[in-house]
Design a protein around this motif. Structure first.
Motif, mmCIF file in Angstrom:
data_model
loop_
_atom_site.group_PDB
_atom_site.id
_atom_site.type_symbol
_atom_site.label_atom_id
_atom_site.label_comp_id
_atom_site.label_asym_id
_atom_site.label_seq_id
_atom_site.Cartn_x
_atom_site.Cartn_y
_atom_site.Cartn_z
ATOM 1 N N VAL A 308 14.657 9.647 60.086
ATOM 2 C CA VAL A 308 15.896 9.736 59.309
ATOM 3 C C VAL A 308 16.449 11.158 59.383
ATOM 4 O O VAL A 308 17.636 11.375 59.646
ATOM 5 N N VAL A 312 20.055 12.185 60.875
ATOM 6 C CA VAL A 312 21.074 12.708 59.959
ATOM 7 C C VAL A 312 21.445 14.156 60.317
ATOM 8 O O VAL A 312 22.620 14.522 60.348
ATOM 9 N N ARG A 360 16.793 6.266 65.639
ATOM 10 C CA ARG A 360 17.180 5.037 64.940
ATOM 11 C C ARG A 360 16.501 3.827 65.572
ATOM 12 O O ARG A 360 16.105 2.886 64.884
ATOM 13 N N LYS A 361 16.344 3.880 66.884
ATOM 14 C CA LYS A 361 15.639 2.803 67.602
ATOM 15 C C LYS A 361 14.194 2.730 67.089
ATOM 16 O O LYS A 361 13.656 1.653 66.845
ATOM 17 N N LEU A 363 13.139 3.726 64.226
ATOM 18 C CA LEU A 363 13.158 3.233 62.843
ATOM 19 C C LEU A 363 13.137 1.708 62.795
ATOM 20 O O LEU A 363 12.605 1.113 61.861
ATOM 21 N N GLU A 364 13.712 1.087 63.797
ATOM 22 C CA GLU A 364 13.696 -0.386 63.835
ATOM 23 C C GLU A 364 12.262 -0.901 63.782
ATOM 24 O O GLU A 364 11.970 -1.884 63.098
ATOM 25 N N LEU A 367 10.652 0.004 60.260
ATOM 26 C CA LEU A 367 11.103 -0.890 59.186
ATOM 27 C C LEU A 367 10.685 -2.340 59.430
ATOM 28 O O LEU A 367 10.994 -3.222 58.630
ATOM 29 N N LEU A 369 11.682 -4.340 61.830
ATOM 30 C CA LEU A 369 12.747 -5.228 62.328
ATOM 31 C C LEU A 369 12.378 -5.799 63.692
ATOM 32 O O LEU A 369 12.849 -6.850 64.089
ATOM 33 N N GLU B 294 20.741 -2.412 64.682
ATOM 34 C CA GLU B 294 21.363 -1.095 64.677
ATOM 35 C C GLU B 294 22.076 -0.840 63.344
ATOM 36 O O GLU B 294 21.924 0.210 62.728
ATOM 37 N N LEU B 296 21.506 -2.353 60.529
ATOM 38 C CA LEU B 296 20.520 -2.336 59.445
ATOM 39 C C LEU B 296 19.889 -0.957 59.293
ATOM 40 O O LEU B 296 19.686 -0.472 58.176
ATOM 41 N N VAL B 297 19.578 -0.334 60.427
ATOM 42 C CA VAL B 297 18.993 1.007 60.379
ATOM 43 C C VAL B 297 20.003 1.980 59.785
ATOM 44 O O VAL B 297 19.651 2.820 58.948
ATOM 45 N N ASN B 298 21.257 1.852 60.183
ATOM 46 C CA ASN B 298 22.285 2.727 59.618
ATOM 47 C C ASN B 298 22.414 2.523 58.108
ATOM 48 O O ASN B 298 22.570 3.481 57.351
ATOM 49 N N TYR B 300 20.051 1.536 56.137
ATOM 50 C CA TYR B 300 18.855 2.144 55.533
ATOM 51 C C TYR B 300 19.034 3.661 55.400
ATOM 52 O O TYR B 300 18.755 4.244 54.356
ATOM 53 N N ILE B 301 19.524 4.297 56.469
ATOM 54 C CA ILE B 301 19.712 5.756 56.448
ATOM 55 C C ILE B 301 20.722 6.141 55.367
ATOM 56 O O ILE B 301 20.500 7.075 54.591
#
Lengths: 372, 409
Positions: A308, A312, A360-361, A363-364, A367, A369, B294, B296-298, B300-301
């Motif tokens: 994250v 960010v 972000r990939k 993070l999938e 999480l 996903l 994609e 969903l991750v956004n 979450y962030i």
């Protein structure tokens, strides 16, 4: 919960601030931007004297064993400059990779010399098929007698122009996975060239049958190196936070001084909106970064937070500079004003340690996903 | 720095105590309706019962001083308490009590000792429910432009006028109300705050038909109302903070309302939605689509940043540190990211998030409610534009001194 800096961190912050104010004024930084080699004769000796090269290295290897938040506090202040140089690449990133992945022999051989500033390391990972994953690595080492020879082309390598040593990520003949190899930056067959453009401190590194001793190969070292990279990612983010902070301060001051239509431009709500966006990006980067650091230092699972934070911070840094340019207009793109040093950096470091899209990939999976 | 609410042995003991208390005092009959507007009177009473039980321990308003019925709890303890209530789908206070939540800290700053002794303990002990009455038909963002009056007549004020977008379902005992006490007075120097008992003759309450509740769905506020005052006689001693000094008093109230106190945010809806997208039925899940993942991750962030802003404000306020733009920054973020998350949900999951149909609605319609609520939430406690104006003033962008945040203690 305590979101304040402790006494050690306040001391680090103070001395870093003094350094940035004293030695890294706008004119000095603009000069170093044109002549980066001078960093090693002007700023680098001062950084050694402050002990900054040893902060992220444990005491048993000649460092001071500070935690990552301490190191990040330093880097936030350096980002305020922005102070250039190989401090992050060498004393944080490569030191951490050696710590996580290296043999005891390698650690004993190199960490004390990184801590003392005698050696300067850079990480040569990315290639023409650009990306911060093992899949993109084509460089390979072949067995020749008792040693290996390494060949390949690394590009957009941060800080290799300052390096005495390189950690090269490559495939090794006979090995199962991707490995990390230490080579001398001046070894025969190594050619380093700084890349020109809207870019800060990036190089091409050509490797043509470079001899590598078996002892310098961290076999299948990639997973450990990747862990090390992720754990120092928030330190790089803190550097970006510092840069965002200066960019915000510059823009705020400009909006309060610049007069158009008979009044300061800060009175216009359109201009105010740019600054509000800017401070929102600054704070988003700051708090995601420091939460990740806090989790790392407290031994909690920081994987999601690191992803994250990088996502960010990289986006925030670019956007913050964009809004600053909207506030500054013409003067902002005049190189002597200094804003473009930050803007250039926000682009150059966007992909460093993985672009937001990569994080972000990842993070999938974190999480749940997709199957991890 | 330490972002985690990491329990020390004392805090672990406190958490155990809180859980035991909640196990005992949270009625198994409490239902978590997706739309707080559906809350029955019986459900409301169950939450009030819990409020009284919390209040008896000083836990309903845990940051208020003990001598006025609060708990004098530490930041960590309040965090634990909020945490444990959130875990079971409730908030603190567990029902709509905006007049208490924002009025009590304001009275603590501006009230006389007599006011504090009279008004604060019933609020803190959960014996009364209090609304806040600010907005009028002609005064939304421009609060100082209100027209409803309270004119001194002997030892009473006579109140006339109309307030809108206020309160909740099932009435209130008191209304913490801002009124014009000097109709001929200069702007900002003509206002006062009255604590008005709602059982006085001349008060009528009419429910409004709004898209959703907005703002505080988690605390179950329900239907918003219009309140009419027709020659309502309020005892003069119920005026708090001095006659015509109401604008100054309002700065404290608005500081709380604009997010200055910081709440440890509840992200249940985000987690529920992510789980919904992961749910596999007949070999198919929403998250199988790379584009959905994609987004969903956004999402979450986005929610992580909002949570961290809330956490920062909570820490700033509970450790009594100077604040400037942070309250409005959080409010602005909560409103805009709520709207953005709502849109993302539409893109990711399609019409599934738009129905409250018993057969098709996921999560008992709570996502459908979020759709309506995230739009409605743009206005309560000041619009996004007003939040930006406050931020600009606090940051000193306009060249003036940086405006200071109002005192909360």
């Amino acid at each position: 919960m305590d979101l304040s800096l402790n006494d050690t961190q306040k001391l680090i912050q103070d001395s870093a601030r003094d350094f940035v104010r004293g030695s890294c004024g706008r004119d000095a930084l603009l000069k170093l931007d044109r002549d980066p080699a001078a960093i090693m004769t002007t700023l680098w000796p001062q950084m050694l004297e402050m002990g900054w090269t040893g902060m992220a290295i444990p005491e048993e290897y000649g460092g001071t064993g500070n935690n990552l938040t301490d190191v990040a506090v330093l880097f936030e202040e350096l980002g305020c400059g922005p102070v250039p140089g190989p401090l992050f690449s060498s004393a944080v990133l490569c030191a951490r990779i050696l710590m996580e992945a290296g043999s005891d022999t390698l650690k004993k051989a190199w960490l004390p010399r990184i801590a003392s500033g005698e050696r300067v390391f850079a990480l040569a990972l990315t290639e023409s098929q650009y990306g911060w994953t093992a899949d993109n690595v084509r460089a390979a080492a072949k067995r020749t007698g008792s040693d290996y020879t390494l060949s390949g082309t690394k590009v957009f390598v941060h800080d290799a122009n300052f390096a005495t040593d390189l950690l090269v990520v490559a495939r090794v003949e006979g090995g199962a996975g991707v490995s990390v190899l230490r080579i001398d930056a001046k070894a025969a067959g190594v050619a380093i060239r700084t890349l020109d453009g809207f870019i800060t401190g990036m190089c091409e590194v050509l490797l043509d049958n470079v001899k590598v001793a078996t002892a310098d190969i961290i076999s299948d070292g990639w997973p450990a190196a990747e862990r090390a990279m992720l754990s120092v990612t928030p330190v790089l983010c803190a550097y970006k936070v510092g840069s965002c902070k200066t960019v915000f301060d510059m823009s705020l001051n400009y909006a309060r001084e610049r007069t158009q239509f008979g009044q300061i431009i800060g009175r216009f709500s359109r201009v105010q909106d740019h600054l509000i966006h800017l401070v929102n990006y600054l704070d988003s980067a700051r708090w995601t970064t420091y939460e990740a650091l806090s989790k790392l230092d407290n031994g909690m699972d920081a994987t999601a937070s690191c992803h994250v934070a990088k996502s960010v911070a990289s986006e925030s840094h670019m956007h913050a500079c964009d809004y600053a340019h909207e506030v500054h207009a013409g003067i902002g793109v005049s190189r002597e004003y200094g804003l473009t040093l930050h803007t250039k950096l926000s682009r150059s470091l966007y992909h460093c340690l993985g672009a937001p899209r990569l994080h972000r990939k990842k993070l999938e999976s974190v999480l749940g996903l997709v199957a991890a | 720095m330490d972002f985690a609410i990491q329990d020390s042995p004392e805090q672990t003991a406190f958490r155990v105590e809180v859980r035991a208390f909640l196990d005992k005092n949270v009625s198994p009959d409490i239902e978590h309706m997706a739309d707080p507007c559906d809350m029955s009177f019986e459900q409301y009473q169950l939450r009030r019962d819990l409020g009284r039980a919390l209040g008896a321990k000083g836990w309903l308003y845990p940051s208020m001083p003990k001598e006025y019925g609060g708990g004098d709890l530490s930041t960590e303890q309040i965090g634990i308490l909020t945490d444990e209530l959130t875990r079971i789908g409730l908030a603190l206070p567990p029902y709509y009590d905006a007049g208490g939540r924002m009025g009590a800290p304001t009275i603590l700053v501006w009230g006389t000792e007599e006011h504090k002794k009279r008004f604060l303990p019933p609020i803190c002990r959960g014996e009364v429910r209090t609304w806040q009455l600010l907005t009028e038909p002609g005064a939304g963002s421009d609060l100082a432009g209100i027209k409803s009056t309270a004119i001194r007549d002997g030892d009473h004020y006579v109140v006339n006028g109309q307030k809108m977008y206020v309160g909740s379902s099932h009435g209130a005992d008191y209304s913490w109300t801002i009124l014009v006490t000097d109709p001929k007075g200069e702007r900002h120097k003509n206002l006062s705050w009255l604590m008005i008992p709602m059982n006085l003759p001349g008060i009528s309450v009419t429910p409004m038909d709004l898209l959703a509740t907005g703002g505080e769905g988690g605390s179950g506020c329900g239907v918003k109302n219009a309140v009419f005052f027709d020659n309502v006689r309020v005892p003069a001693e119920n005026l708090v903070g001095g006659e015509n000094n109401g604008w100054k008093v309002a700065t404290t109230h608005l500081e709380v309302e604009h997010g200055g106190m910081g709440r440890l945010a509840d992200r249940r809806v985000v987690y529920d939605f992510i789980d919904l997208c992961k749910k596999r039925e007949d070999g198919w899940a929403i998250a199988d689509d790379p584009g959905a993942r994609e987004e969903l991750v956004n999402l979450y962030i986005e929610s992580e940043i909002t949570r961290l802003f809330a956490m920062r404000n909570h820490w700033l306020s509970h450790t009594n540190q100077p604040r400037s733009y942070e309250g409005s920054q959080y409010s602005l973020r909560r409103k805009l990211s709520g709207l953005d998350m709502g849109e993302k949900m539409v893109r990711i999951a399609g019409p599934l998030v738009l129905t409250k149909d018993k057969r098709w609605a996921p999560l008992r319609g709570s996502i459908e409610y979020f759709q309506r609520d995230s739009i409605t939430s743009l206005h309560p406690g000041a619009t996004t534009d007003i939040q930006r104006v406050i931020m600009a003033r606090r940051l000193g962008i306009g060249g003036r001194e940086r405006e200071k945040a109002a005192n909360l203690r």
